[in-house]
Design a protein around this motif. Structure first.
Motif, mmCIF file in Angstrom:
data_model
loop_
_atom_site.group_PDB
_atom_site.id
_atom_site.type_symbol
_atom_site.label_atom_id
_atom_site.label_comp_id
_atom_site.label_asym_id
_atom_site.label_seq_id
_atom_site.Cartn_x
_atom_site.Cartn_y
_atom_site.Cartn_z
ATOM 1 N N VAL A 1 4.282 3.476 -13.003
ATOM 2 C CA VAL A 1 5.022 3.742 -11.677
ATOM 3 C C VAL A 1 6.471 3.895 -12.029
ATOM 4 N N ILE A 2 7.234 4.692 -11.473
ATOM 5 C CA ILE A 2 8.673 5.149 -11.650
ATOM 6 C C ILE A 2 9.420 4.054 -10.657
ATOM 7 N N PHE A 3 10.524 3.629 -11.154
ATOM 8 C CA PHE A 3 11.560 3.071 -10.221
ATOM 9 C C PHE A 3 12.228 4.312 -9.250
ATOM 10 N N HIS A 4 11.825 4.601 -8.177
ATOM 11 C CA HIS A 4 12.251 5.870 -7.515
ATOM 12 C C HIS A 4 13.649 5.783 -6.666
ATOM 13 N N ARG A 5 14.029 4.286 -6.574
ATOM 14 C CA ARG A 5 15.336 4.392 -5.907
ATOM 15 C C ARG A 5 16.042 3.384 -6.652
ATOM 16 N N VAL A 6 17.239 3.829 -7.098
ATOM 17 C CA VAL A 6 18.279 2.896 -7.918
ATOM 18 C C VAL A 6 19.813 3.012 -7.593
ATOM 19 N N ILE A 7 20.367 2.025 -7.051
ATOM 20 C CA ILE A 7 21.530 1.828 -6.610
ATOM 21 C C ILE A 7 22.360 0.784 -7.230
ATOM 22 N N SER B 1 3.196 -2.197 -0.851
ATOM 23 C CA SER B 1 3.186 -2.562 -2.248
ATOM 24 C C SER B 1 4.713 -2.370 -3.067
ATOM 25 N N GLN B 2 5.543 -1.814 -2.273
ATOM 26 C CA GLN B 2 6.888 -1.574 -2.793
ATOM 27 C C GLN B 2 7.588 -2.734 -2.696
ATOM 28 N N GLY C 1 5.076 6.072 -0.195
ATOM 29 C CA GLY C 1 3.622 5.747 -0.444
ATOM 30 C C GLY C 1 3.342 4.170 -0.864
ATOM 31 N N GLY C 2 2.086 3.766 -1.099
ATOM 32 C CA GLY C 2 1.999 2.393 -1.525
ATOM 33 C C GLY C 2 1.009 1.905 -0.403
ATOM 34 N N ASP D 1 5.785 2.103 -5.699
ATOM 35 C CA ASP D 1 5.142 3.347 -5.148
ATOM 36 C C ASP D 1 4.378 4.334 -6.003
ATOM 37 N N PRO D 2 3.052 4.286 -6.057
ATOM 38 C CA PRO D 2 2.353 5.123 -6.996
ATOM 39 C C PRO D 2 2.805 6.668 -6.764
ATOM 40 N N THR D 3 3.179 7.203 -5.658
ATOM 41 C CA THR D 3 3.395 8.283 -5.438
ATOM 42 C C THR D 3 4.910 8.835 -6.083
ATOM 43 N N GLY D 4 5.756 7.545 -6.195
ATOM 44 C CA GLY D 4 7.065 8.188 -6.773
ATOM 45 C C GLY D 4 7.857 8.710 -5.780
#
Length: 231
Positions: free
Chosen positions: A85-91, A143-144, A107-108, A100-103
């Protein structure tokens, strides 16, 4: 100046609200034992080794304070739910978010297939390195999760004054000033773990190039999460 602007922008997304932080507790705050959020894990204690595409992050948990959040994360990790699973939000100077499995960030779900309640406590704070539940509002945990990355220099005098005016304990204000973190997220997001090794990896992930919606241009992945005990 950039850091101040970033924090102000984030406050537009996550409303600043210190009201009730002292007394608004969730179901996981019944333990009277003192907790040192930054103490290393003890022998035999359950930990997670989050293996990412940029390196390993080691995390300890606080099941006496946030039992549902800890059970949810550990069970998902053991079942491989977070694998690849990716890190979909990074600041940068704020946090890194994944789970989030959907990226997509949309989701999740929890291991119970429905949202579960917040577990707030005065014993745990959103200090730098805190592992906290992401949510869409009160009692919407799935899940997030995110890891707080904000360093000490993001805690400006304005934030210190805000914490003091809203009756944050002196030791909490001092700790935020010392280590950094996101005090405006206290009582908004459940803290259930703490990075005790690998904050250099968290910093590297936070510093990657991002595009729309703060998503990394090049995927940063959780390869797997090993749940083990301290020998």
């Amino acid at each position: 100046m950039l850091k101040k602007v970033l924090i102000l922008l984030m406050c537009l997304v996550i409303p600043l609200s210190f009201a009730g932080c002292k007394n608004n507790k969730g179901s996981g705050s019944s333990s009277d034992a003192e907790i040192d959020q930054f103490a290393p894990p003890a022998k035999g204690e359950t930990i997670a080794i989050m293996k990412t595409s940029m390196g390993d992050i080691k995390i300890k948990f606080f099941p006496s304070v946030a039992p549902k959040a800890v059970e949810n994360f550990i069970t998902h990790a053991k079942n491989g739910y977070y694998d690849n699973v990716i890190f979909h939000r990074v600041i940068n100077d704020f946090m890194i978010q994944g789970g989030d499995p959907t990226g997509t960030g949309m989701g999740g779900e929890s291991i119970w297939n429905e949202p579960f309640e917040d577990e707030f406590s005065e014993k745990l704070r959103n200090y730098r390195g805190a592992l906290s539940m992401a949510n869409r509002g009160p009692n919407t945990n799935g899940s997030q999760f995110f890891i707080v990355q904000a360093p000490s220099d993001t805690i400006t005098q304005d934030w210190i004054d805000q914490m003091k005016s809203n009756k944050f304990p002196d030791d909490v204000v001092a700790k935020y000033k010392e280590v950094g973190g996101t005090p405006w997220l206290d009582n908004k997001h459940t803290v259930f773990g703490q990075v005790y090794e690998g904050m250099d990896i968290v910093d590297k992930i936070a510093a990657v190039e991002v595009g729309a919606n703060d998503k990394p241009v090049k995927d940063v992945r959780i390869l797997g999460i090993e749940i083990t005990t301290v020998p």
